[in-house]
Structure formats: structure tokens, C-alpha cells
Scaffold this active site. Structure first.
Site: not given
Lengths: 418, 418
Positions: B353, B358, B355, B265, B91-95, B315, B145, B238, B384
């Protein structure tokens, strides 16, 4: 027989052996990682298997408090509870209880203590500590002893040693009367018992992709009748730093009679040269046909040295605890990964190591994880340190098999007895 | 081309695609686990590979502060630094910067903020955020952004959206002028460059037992010339919760022109029905030939729903963060493993599951680890939950390939557009 011990090769006092337990064979000398609360902190059982861990140590004191012995017994014992099909050894809780200096009271009957978690009052005695260990169901369990403090005068050491010997007799008596109550023994009444969760899980697991990851039966070994399987209770030699008392303790413990003998009361603050002297002098009085367990040691160099003195089993929190604090053992010496000098170091932690950490990550990354307090630092550092300890012990065993005295991987020369 | 995107199958608005990046192919729709500080908390890269993670998300804000972009650049970029050869998105760091409410100041030029670690002052702008992301060297990087807060009035949303659009142009301009500076591109000047640590390590790794665990080359894909390999910068739409502004933002972002488009956003406090409405309305305005990334969502049910609306990439910290807090996602619903009701529950967490958690452990053991604050609780719970998310997305993709609308594994019906 609950266990069998075979010596395959010797080299001076050092032995390469095999210890057969209800949950499989242990090649000795062996290092036992510590899984205090039914977990080696941060490392999954899958990874422990990959690392070649042969036997885990569980702490009765901690498990007694959390989740409780009854809970683990109801769930089939410690092997099944923690999904670890290989051998387990539990300590008696004595060492932990004695380290609760201000929270305990010792009498002939046992020890009253307060929980470090919530201050609640508890009582452990030779009988209750053995009962707890039967409930947990480890393959090897330990007599409830008094770990004599250091330093201590000769009167105190003798008094304490005598108490340990009286307690050892009581442990053995309780064990002989109750050993049939181990949970994995009763789990296997018949091969299709409805109450056997191990079997139930196996039946439904055909679709699972990896046999090593199936919730397999954690009960006793399949190739011997359940009626023949019990735990083994080991005796513990005390006697402080006094060679005569160590000899007396060994002889009187052997008179009581156990399938294996531990050396306790060491690594309690004494100088390491004294530890070595006591170990060497005590081993001489232990039977060659029985496994010998030195409790609570040591550094990589020390475990090599003690194996060379004829010790078969060792445990220590050092590789796991040091790993959590960023101290890593390597073939080139110790690395304190928290140091800023590693921030830009793209090299492998230990080029001689084949663990998954050294195969994949750089020192710079390990340093970043530690400096950033990332959980993965704890995981990876512990994996590497355990790998280093286990590789060290495998190398020692190989050297004994070759008939030569084992030398530590880093080239540190052990000091053979003149 | 820096990336290529192929749509293999569609089912209504939903698409099953393949996104080719310099570090390999990503099958979409895809869920991207969050590895904030170059680590998915508690889970080794070996395990992430076993889980089938195709692409990781790294947080520029956190990596910028620790260990620093210059450090990672010097060490060959994020792939090599964290020993992750598969694709990465940053990500850009903006958030993160915008979530530092009291510690930041926004101007036309960029954002001045104070580190949450030590209070030190920093400045991020379209240019410096892009420069940082080039230094980290992820395959896909994001425009810097402004994530508009919720709620916000229409004037504020437009002002914010316009700023994001001006910043997007600056990001693109900076990126076009500097994209050749990505560390893994310069690493591979010639195949035997002395400065290429990837090659050096490979040469010395013949003795290592597992190819998957070798410190392999983390530079760009071997089958294309280095000169053809660059990162890809995605634009971000946005426009708050206003459908007209979302459309305008999408159109103007597309006019600037990016190889992929994100919807930002959202998931900022608005009701989930509104999120869905905005996603559905925004997707309509995005080109079908480019990947679409919905940032920061969601629950297992939601990621199915958004995939069905035509989203290709998602994500979320939910599977990892919830795991650390003992909240487990299963085919039978959520399980809060901390509850006392699981203390004696010998059953598997999720029988459906596959995994490793489990396959091996009981709910009782997982509950014990959590209640005892054991690090392994965090590790196993995260493994898990990630497995559940990844399986969910694989199942969605399979359903799209089959031409039917994907239904959530648990049977929760998604709501197809009428």
C-alpha cells in the site's frame, strides 16, 4: 557534545537562538506541542511537519504506563516508534506523579504511586525516571523533581527545593553512567547493520512517492558519528513563589551543572503577575549561554511575554486541549466555536491565518462539526491552534532578529522590563 | 443535461466509464466514501483529495436534522458548506428513516418519524425528501423509496415495491418542478454577483500558498453556463429477493425515466450469494447507457465482484466504520490492529500500500494508538482503509480498460458469469 546552543540575536533579555540536537536543529524561542502518548491528539506526524513543528514533548509518566518503556526501547526508541524524525523532549514524569494527589507517597528515595489507568503500584525515583527517559530516547530529558504545590509556606518550599536538588544530583549521576544506553545510539553500530530497521525500510522505499512520507531512519543525525551522540539532561529550578529560594535553587542547580535549565513549579494556580515576576527574577540567575525552558506555559500572549523575558523553550497543552473543547485562538482574539452565533457564519475563522483550516473552511462548518461531535472538529481545531502558536513564536523570533521587542500578533503589547 | 455518462471500455458486463456532473468528472466504477454529517469521520477534505476521492455520499436524514437543510441552503449548499468542490451524492433519507423501527409510521403520503437525537417528530415524503436534497444541492440525488425489510413474503414485497414506484413518480414530478432551486445554480447569476461568496473568497485568496487549499468557488463547473446546470435524480429498483419483482421494478422505474438507476434493498441481512444473484439478475434489465448504482456495499472483494457484474457506483460505511473499530483491510487480508500480537510488530501495515499511513507508521504504533484510545488511531485507520478501497477500485477500472476481467488485488478470484 550532546547539544549545542548558539544565540544568533538578542533584543533586551530576549534571544533568538539555535539549539542543535542529535535529531536536528531547533530555532528558539520555540513552542513545543505536547504529544502525551506519542501522539499530538488527532494530528498526524505529516501534518505536524507541515505546520513546522520543530520539537515535540512526550510525557514519560504516560508512556511508562502505556505502551511501556521496554516496548518503546525494543522498537528503537520514541522517534522511531512514533515515526517522528525531528527532536523530542520528555518530561521526567514528576509533574504527573505529583498531580496524583491521593495515589502517591513521597520519600527521600522517590515516589510510590498508583496508575490512573488500573490502580497498579509503581515507583519512580531520580534513577528510574532517568532510566525510563534513556529508554524512550528523547533528545532532551528532564531531571526528576518535586513540583512544589501552591500555595506552600516557606519551610515547605525549602524542604521541597532541597529534595529536588538532591534528586538532581542523583539524576545526573545516573545519566552520566547510563547515557550510552540510548536506543538510537546502539541502533547505529555501522551504517549497514542488519539490526537497523531504519536502514531496512529506506532500502525498500524507493517506489514511495514522497520523501517526507517514507519510513525514514529515525536514529541519530547522519552527519556526526554515533559515538558522539547522546541525550541531554536538563536541570529544573524550583523554589516556589519565593524569590530568594528561586535564586538559591538556580545557583545550586547550576553548580551541579547541566547543558540547559528549566523553570518548574509555575502555572500551578498562582496569579499570572506572580508567574511573570518569578520568571523574570529566575532568568537573571541562569547562564546566558545555555537554553532556558519554562515548563507548562501559556496563552499566546504569555508565550510572547516569556520569550521577551529571555525564555527559549516552552510547552503547553493549551492549544491542543482548548482546540478539543472548541476554543480557538485567532489574531482577533478567542473564538468559542461551539456558540450558536457561528452556525450561519460563512466567514473564515481567522483571515490573517494561513493554516489549512482557515484556507478552506468556514466558521459555520467548524461550528457544525463541533456541535455534531464529529472527530474532524478535534482535528481541525487542533491544527489551527497549533498553527497559531507556531506562527506566534516564529513572529517573535523574527522580531528579536530585527532587534526589536516582540509584540503579540494581535497587537497586545508586551510589558518590557522598565 | 444535468449529467452525462460515457462508457469508455467494457469487459463482459463490466464497464469503465466517465460520469460528468456539475462539479466534475467521476471515473467509474467508483467507490463513494460516506460523509454522513458533511464529514468523512476524522478525515479532512485535504486528505480526501489526496486520496483521490472523486465523489462523496452525504446522508440527507442526518443533515436534515443537523445542521438542517435551510442552514446549508443559506450557506450555498453542501459543496460550499463542507468545502468540497468535487461531486456529491445524497441519499433520500429513506433508508435511515426505515431503520428507525419503533420511531416511524409509513402511510401512502410518506413517513412520520422521531429524531434519534431528541425524539422530535418529523415527516418525510417523496416531495419533502426531494425538496431537502435540492436544498443540500448534491450533484446526484436519490428518489425517496421504501427499503423493503428482509425477510418479507411476496405480498409484502410487492406492496412495498408498488409504493416505491408511486413515490418515484412523485419524486420525479417534484424534482422537475423545483430543480431550478438548487443553491449553487442561483449562486451564479452573473460572474460578479455580490451574493456569490465563492467569487468573493477567490478574490481575497491570492496570498494563500496552495491552490488546492484555497476557499475556492464551490458552485457549479466554470465551463458551462449556470442555466444548463441542474442536479440529477436517480431512481431506485426494489423488489426484495424476488427475481420477477426485481425485473418488474426495473422495467417500471425505467418507464418513469431517470438519468441513472440504483439497486436498493440489498445488504439488509440476506446471504451474500443471494445479494450477488439479485444484482446480476437486476443489472440485466437496466439500460447500458445509464449509470448503475448499487447502494450500501460492500467488502473489498465484493466491490470488485459487483463492478465485474456491471455496477458503476457503490458506497459503504465499511472502510470508515471498520477503521474506527481497528479493522484494517490489506492486500494480505484483514488485520485487527487491536490485537496484542501487534504490540511489538515494527513492520508496515501493508507493504503493497502506498498510503501515507503505510509509508510512515508501524503496526506497533497503530496498535498503541488504538489501545490507548488516541484519536489519531481513528484518523490513520480510516485513511488507510479508504486508500485501500480506492486503490482497489482504480485497479478494477484499469483491468476493465485492459479488457480483462478484474481480479481482486489480493488474488481472490471473482466469479465471471458463465
Amino acid at each position: 557534545m550532546s547539544i549545542q546552543f548558539h544565540v544568533d540575536a538578542t533584543s533586551g533579555p530576549a534571544r533568538a537562538g539555535r539549539l542543535l540536537t542529535p535529531h536536528g536543529e531547533i530555532q528558539t524561542p520555540v513552542f513545543m506541542p505536547v504529544g502525551t502518548l506519542a501522539s499530538v491528539k488527532g494530528v498526524s506526524q505529516d501534518l505536524l511537519e507541515e505546520l513546522g513543528v520543530q520539537v515535540l514533548l512526550g510525557n514519560t509518566y504516560h508512556l511508562y504506563l502505556r505502551p511501556g518503556v521496554d516496548q518503546i526501547r525494543k522498537l528503537g526508541g520514541l522517534h522511531r516508534f512514533m515515526a517522528w524524525p525531528r527532536p523530542i523532549l520528555t518530561d521526567s514524569g514528576g509533574f504527573q506523579v505529583f498531580s496524583l494527589n491521593d495515589l502517591r507517597k513521597v520519600t527521600e528515595e522517590g515516589v510510590t504511586f498508583r496508575s490512573h489507568l488500573d490502580g497498579s503500584a509503581h515507583f519512580l525515583s531520580p534513577e528510574t525516571a532517568t532510566e525510563a527517559q534513556i529508554g524512550l530516547g528523547a533528545d532532551i530529558i528532564m531531571a526528576f523533581d518535586e513540583c512544589t504545590e501552591y500555595p506552600a509556606d516557606q519551610v515547605r518550599v525549602r524542604t521541597s527545593m532541597d529534595l529536588t536538588l538532591r534528586w538532581a544530583e542523583r539524576c545526573k549521576q545516573y545519566f552520566e553512567e547510563h547515557k550510552s544506553e540510548v536506543p538510537w545510539r546502539t541502533n547505529r553500530v555501522g551504517t549497514a547493520a542488519p539490526g537497523c530497521p531504519g536502514e531496512r525500510e529506506l532500502a525498500g522505499s524507493a517506489a514511495l512517492h514522497s520523501a517526507g512520507r517514507v519510513r525514514a531512519s529515525f536514529d541519530c543525525a547522519q552527519d556526526r558519528p554515533a559515538s558522539a551522540q547522546t541525550q541531554s539532561l536538563f536541570g529544573i529550578v524550583q523554589g516556589g513563589m519565593n524569590l530568594a529560594l528561586r535564586r538559591e535553587s538556580a545557583q545550586r542547580t547550576i553548580e551541579i551543572g547541566f547543558p540547559g535549565y528549566a523553570i518548574g513549579g509555575l502555572s500551578v494556580g498562582e496569579p499570572r503577575t506572580l508567574t511573570r515576576e518569578i520568571v523574570e527574577a529566575t532568568v537573571e540567575h541562569l547562564p546566558t549561554a545555555k537554553p532556558r525552558y519554562l515548563m507548562g506555559v501559556g496563552t499566546p500572549e504569555e508565550i510572547v511575554e516569556y520569550a521577551n523575558l529571555g525564555i527559549d523553550m516552552m510547552d503547553c497543552v493549551l492549544p491542543t486541549r482548548a482546540g478539543r473543547h472548541g476554543l480557538l485562538f485567532t489574531s482577533q482574539g478567542k473564538v468559542s466555536i461551539k456558540q450558536a452565533r457561528y452556525a450561519g457564519d460563512d466567514s473564515t475563522l481567522d483571515p490573517a491565518c494561513r493554516c489549512q483550516v482557515c484556507a478552506r473552511y468556514s466558521r459555520a462548518y467548524l461550528r457544525h462539526l463541533y456541535a455534531s461531535d464529529e472527530v474532524l472538529a478535534q482535528v481541525l481545531n487542533t491544527v489551527h491552534n497549533l498553527s497559531f502558536y507556531l506562527d506566534t513564536m516564529r513572529s517573535v523570533r523574527h522580531s528579536i532578529e530585527l532587534g526589536s521587542r516582540a509584540h503579540f500578533l494581535s497587537g497586545v503589547q508586551s510589558q518590557p522590563k522598565p
